[in-house]
Scaffold this motif. Structure first.
Motif, mmCIF file in Angstrom:
data_model
loop_
_atom_site.group_PDB
_atom_site.id
_atom_site.type_symbol
_atom_site.label_atom_id
_atom_site.label_comp_id
_atom_site.label_asym_id
_atom_site.label_seq_id
_atom_site.Cartn_x
_atom_site.Cartn_y
_atom_site.Cartn_z
ATOM 1 N N VAL A 161 0.583 -1.096 -0.115
ATOM 2 C CA VAL A 161 -0.176 0.274 0.233
ATOM 3 C C VAL A 161 1.128 1.031 -0.286
ATOM 4 C CG1 VAL A 161 -2.019 0.999 0.875
ATOM 5 C CG2 VAL A 161 -1.994 -1.186 1.331
ATOM 6 N N ASP A 162 0.937 2.151 -0.842
ATOM 7 C CA ASP A 162 2.278 2.934 -1.682
ATOM 8 C C ASP A 162 1.411 4.391 -0.269
ATOM 9 O OD1 ASP A 162 3.887 1.442 -2.367
ATOM 10 O OD2 ASP A 162 3.858 2.400 -4.715
ATOM 11 N N ASP A 163 1.839 5.336 -0.717
ATOM 12 C CA ASP A 163 1.841 6.745 -0.051
ATOM 13 C C ASP A 163 0.908 7.019 1.245
ATOM 14 O OD1 ASP A 163 2.389 6.563 -2.364
ATOM 15 O OD2 ASP A 163 0.524 7.822 -3.487
ATOM 16 N N VAL A 164 1.271 5.834 2.185
ATOM 17 C CA VAL A 164 1.375 5.732 3.897
ATOM 18 C C VAL A 164 1.449 7.263 4.444
ATOM 19 C CG1 VAL A 164 0.644 4.900 5.761
ATOM 20 C CG2 VAL A 164 -0.266 3.596 3.597
ATOM 21 N N HIS A 188 -6.527 -13.080 7.289
ATOM 22 C CA HIS A 188 -4.870 -13.378 8.246
ATOM 23 C C HIS A 188 -3.696 -13.316 7.197
ATOM 24 C CE1 HIS A 188 -6.274 -16.558 10.893
ATOM 25 N NE2 HIS A 188 -7.587 -17.141 10.638
ATOM 26 N N PHE A 189 -3.949 -12.131 6.927
ATOM 27 C CA PHE A 189 -2.884 -11.469 5.928
ATOM 28 C C PHE A 189 -2.377 -10.273 6.558
ATOM 29 C CE2 PHE A 189 -2.644 -9.330 1.807
ATOM 30 C CZ PHE A 189 -1.376 -10.371 1.158
ATOM 31 N N THR A 190 -1.486 -9.778 6.320
ATOM 32 C CA THR A 190 -0.878 -8.431 6.706
ATOM 33 C C THR A 190 -0.090 -7.427 5.210
ATOM 34 O OG1 THR A 190 0.381 -9.618 8.422
ATOM 35 C CG2 THR A 190 0.934 -7.916 7.675
ATOM 36 N N PHE A 191 -1.036 -6.262 5.229
ATOM 37 C CA PHE A 191 -0.279 -5.099 4.084
ATOM 38 C C PHE A 191 1.151 -4.754 4.576
ATOM 39 C CE2 PHE A 191 -5.072 -4.133 4.470
ATOM 40 C CZ PHE A 191 -5.236 -4.835 3.317
ATOM 41 N N ASP A 192 1.648 -4.516 3.633
ATOM 42 C CA ASP A 192 3.078 -3.602 3.531
ATOM 43 C C ASP A 192 2.794 -2.641 2.778
ATOM 44 O OD1 ASP A 192 5.859 -5.629 3.534
ATOM 45 O OD2 ASP A 192 3.515 -6.856 2.549
ATOM 46 N N LEU A 193 2.813 -1.276 3.932
ATOM 47 C CA LEU A 193 3.088 0.139 3.809
ATOM 48 C C LEU A 193 4.303 0.428 4.056
ATOM 49 C CD1 LEU A 193 0.163 0.831 7.222
ATOM 50 C CD2 LEU A 193 0.436 -0.634 4.820
ATOM 51 N N ALA A 194 4.230 1.713 2.460
ATOM 52 C CA ALA A 194 4.914 1.917 2.261
ATOM 53 C C ALA A 194 4.709 3.561 2.234
ATOM 54 C CB ALA A 194 5.162 1.962 0.758
ATOM 55 N N TYR A 195 5.566 3.815 3.011
ATOM 56 C CA TYR A 195 4.856 5.327 4.191
ATOM 57 C C TYR A 195 6.192 6.628 3.786
ATOM 58 C CZ TYR A 195 9.360 5.478 6.650
ATOM 59 O OH TYR A 195 10.862 4.853 6.895
ATOM 60 N N ASN A 196 5.642 7.162 3.640
ATOM 61 C CA ASN A 196 5.740 9.139 3.123
ATOM 62 C C ASN A 196 5.872 9.599 4.617
ATOM 63 O OD1 ASN A 196 4.365 8.359 0.653
ATOM 64 N ND2 ASN A 196 6.210 8.794 0.058
ATOM 65 N N GLY A 197 6.889 9.992 5.018
ATOM 66 C CA GLY A 197 6.621 11.178 6.175
ATOM 67 C C GLY A 197 6.637 11.866 6.280
ATOM 68 N N ALA A 198 6.432 13.133 5.514
ATOM 69 C CA ALA A 198 6.582 14.109 4.863
ATOM 70 C C ALA A 198 5.403 14.492 4.833
ATOM 71 C CB ALA A 198 6.974 14.459 4.044
ATOM 72 N N GLY A 199 4.144 13.176 5.140
ATOM 73 C CA GLY A 199 2.762 13.270 4.473
ATOM 74 C C GLY A 199 2.247 13.952 6.174
ATOM 75 N N SER A 200 3.267 13.130 7.050
ATOM 76 C CA SER A 200 2.412 13.615 8.083
ATOM 77 C C SER A 200 3.040 15.491 9.348
ATOM 78 C CB SER A 200 3.059 12.384 9.370
ATOM 79 O OG SER A 200 2.271 13.172 10.538
#
Length: 708
Positions: A268-271, A319-331
């Motif tokens: 999941v991109d752009d978190v 029973h599944f796990t997302f991979d979160l691709a994050y951008n800290g500047a968004g926060s």
């Protein structure tokens, strides 16, 4: 999602009556023969044998292909099939795949040689697609059977099939019916011939009757065993993908090189960031580079704390796990605009251990060439001498390092050697940027990045970028700039309809585009009725193809209408309806996927270069590969390597990778895997083919590791 492995209990009487699994190596006089772990594939150029060859390729199972359409092909005779090594009889192939039960001319010496070989060494034969007739143990279809389309038919694995080679399936084998105007599957359905020793493994109802006709079954005759397949298929069709594993396990007796899993991972991109929204009037995305001259007003999409709760609940239920691709500047930007408050970041950080996390750069900056966005599509800016202006090393370092530090301060459980750049930028993108940014590899060295995401639609092959190795990701056609189903349908219609219908005309300009529409989708039903089934089928096809590459969506797809979930539900719920508990989806993080792809490539190179030797003598399997190359093998439950149990349980067998030091690896099979076989040269034309017992069921849970 199912993870507990189901144990099947059969009485001895039921077992003998229902099942015949592949026999072990034959005895030549008083010497146990050597059976090389290689498959002979005899092809007539048709899709069925090519599909089986593709399955062997993907799993890493060595095979030799003989193309009957070539005039320079080798002659299949006794010397081609067997010889003697160190005084021991050797069968060069552990199984034979033919395009049908007898692809040669009447009285063929080659077919006679194959039959004698199979009898002598108890070698099974797969008839990849053949007509139902007494010669394969079946009645001809005109006697109460059926010949014709089986599009949309729901076939079923029989009890014998589930107790045997197809025990990894829950039972149903649905045949595709993707177009009402195209015939996709043709089959012959019929019952076993009178007096034939034939066991159906997969059946379908004969239209207009209450009878069942065989689609896949085992025919035992003249000291030989054939797997008789009476429907045509190609390597991409779901019905073949469901049965491919069982076909290979049947013909190899569950003893073969190579390993196969069903993988699914979702990035999941752009978190923490916000994604720009599609404008249904302008047919572009204000705030992004596809709106000329900055047209329109940005209207961003961003997850809420409630969306995080939904994501966690969905993960738990599957029973599944997302991979979160994050951008800290968004926060950081969110807190600056809201008096230091960012409820989404607070929620995600509090629940950080519920997910896996990947560095996606700090601001999601474009890290390739400097973009000239005054034109659509954008172009690369150039220097005075016409050379490309590249984003500098300092900028790339800042994007990677700052985001990593931000995540570490927030306590995110990172793997710092993984990276997804914004839009996979820095890597080549055609037509604008035909090469990687030369500064990217330098930065990856400085920042210690070893695994770099790439876009499978434009950069599918694993390759090196500086010190890093790429991991190609499948883009899902659930758009980053759509938070609502109506927006998704509007953009989909724009992209994939003709100019006369109000679309972009991309399909007119590029007829190879596969998602073209004959007419615009209904805004109210187009997403659920067309896009979701199509994207589900594409993604599930990857899962069923032993393909570990991850898929990616965007945080916007988990917000507002949460449009990603219908597709994800279709994949995982659809999978669970098809597979038994002993065959769970394997959900790996990015670096584990990269390592899996890397060792597959090394193994494939070693096999193609003829640097692998593998054979079976009695209960011992010996494999020798180049030093530094991991060896994949699939073997019966109870196999040992040295004094330790071998492999991890999956689909009723054990499999895994073993590091090779260049010296022989010796696996010991359980005694039940080697039934008595007739002595070489003493076969009787009327003798039934040998039978074996079902391996003991396994009951332990399967963990989500690279070897599971």
């Amino acid at each position: 999602m199912k993870r507990t492995i189901r144990t099947t209990a059969l009485t001895v009487g039921a077992l003998i009556g229902a099942l015949a699994l592949p026999a072990g190596p034959a005895q030549a006089g008083t010497t146990t023969a050597r059976i090389d772990l290689r498959v002979l594939v005899v092809s007539d150029g048709g899709p069925a044998t090519d599909a089986i060859a593709a399955e062997l390729d993907t799993a890493g199972t060595p095979y030799t292909k003989v193309d009957l359409t070539r005039t320079d092909r080798p002659v299949i005779d006794a010397a081609f099939l067997a010889d003697t090594v160190d005084g021991r009889p050797r069968a060069k192939y552990q199984a034979v795949v033919l395009p049908n039960d007898n692809p040669f001319a009447a009285g063929s010496a080659e077919m006679s040689a194959l039959a004698a070989y199979e009898q002598t060494y108890a070698i099974p034969q797969v008839d990849a697609y053949t007509y139902a007739r007494p010669q394969v143990g079946l009645q001809v279809p005109t006697f109460g059977g059926y010949s014709g389309s089986v599009d949309g038919v729901r076939a079923q694995v029989t009890p014998a099939g589930q107790a045997g080679p197809f025990g990894y399936l829950d039972g149903a084998v649905p045949f595709e019916d993707n177009s009402p105007t195209v015939g996709e599957s043709y089959a012959y359905l019929s019952a076993p011939a009178a007096g034939a020793d034939f066991t159906p493994y997969v059946q379908a109802p004969v239209p207009g009757t209450t009878k069942q006709g065989s689609l896949v079954g085992e025919y035992r005759h003249d000291g030989r065993r054939e797997l008789v397949v009476t429907f045509v298929y190609n390597q991409y069709q779901q019905q073949f993908r469901l049965l491919a594993r069982g076909i290979v396990e049947w013909m190899t007796g569950g003893v073969h090189l190579g390993a196969s899993r069903n993988y699914f991972a979702v990035h999941v991109d752009d978190v923490f960031a916000a994604d720009d929204r599609w404008d249904t009037q302008l047919n572009c995305t204000p705030g992004d580079v596809d709106c000329a001259n900055g047209a329109g007003t940005p209207n961003p999409i961003r997850m809420t704390p409630a969306d995080v709760d939904q994501a966690i609940a969905w993960q738990n239920s599957h029973h599944f796990t997302f991979d979160l691709a994050y951008n800290g500047a968004g926060s950081v930007d969110q807190r600056e605009d809201n008096d230091g408050v960012d409820q989404l970041a607070d929620k995600l950080i509090a629940d950080r251990d519920k997910f896996r996390w990947i560095n996606h750069t700090y601001t999601h900056a474009f890290l390739g060439c400097e973009q000239n966005v005054t034109v659509v599509p954008w172009t690369c800016a150039t220097n005075f001498d016409g050379s490309t202006k590249w984003v500098g090393l300092a900028t790339i370092d800042y994007e990677i390092a700052t985001n990593r530090v931000w995540g570490q301060v927030a306590g995110l459980p990172l793997e710092t050697d993984e990276l997804v750049t914004g839009e996979h930028s820095g890597l080549k993108i055609l037509p604008q940027q035909p090469q990687d940014n030369p500064n990217l590899g330098l930065s990856l060295t400085v920042e210690g990045v070893k695994w770099l995401a790439s876009d499978n639609s434009r950069d599918p092959e694993q390759r090196k970028v500086g010190p890093a190795t790429t991991v190609s990701r499948y883009p899902m056609n659930v758009f980053y700039n759509a938070g609502r189903a109506a927006e998704q349908v509007d953009e989909y219609n724009w992209l994939y309809t003709s100019r006369a219908q109000g679309g972009s005309g991309i399909c007119e300009d590029n007829p190879a585009t596969t998602t073209c529409l004959p007419a615009p989708l209904d805004p109210a039903t187009g997403y659920s009725g067309h896009i979701v089934p199509l994207e589900t089928r594409i993604a599930l096809g990857h899962v069923l193809s032993n393909d570990p590459k991850p898929h990616f969506i965007h945080q916007s797809n988990l917000a507002e209408d949460r449009i990603a979930y219908p597709v994800l539900n279709g994949v995982l719920d659809g999978y669970d309806a098809l597979f038994a508990d002993n065959t769970p989806v394997v959900n790996l993080r990015m670096k584990a996927i990269g390592a899996e792809l890397q060792r597959r490539a090394a193994w494939k190179s070693a096999v193609q270069a003829g640097r692998v030797t593998a054979y079976r003598i009695g209960t011992t399997v010996t494999v020798q590969g180049p030093a530094g190359t991991a060896v994949p093998a699939t073997l019966p439950t109870g196999t040992t390597l040295g004094n330790a149990a071998y492999g991890t349980a999956y689909a009723g067998a054990v499999s895994g990778w073993t590091a090779s030091a260049g010296t022989p690896l010796s696996f010991t099979l359980p005694s039940a895997a080697v039934p008595a076989a007739h002595p070489a040269g003493t076969t009787a034309p009327t003798a039934p083919a040998p039978r074996t017992a079902v391996p003991a069921g396994v009951t332990e849970r399967v963990s989500a590791t690279p070897d599971s």
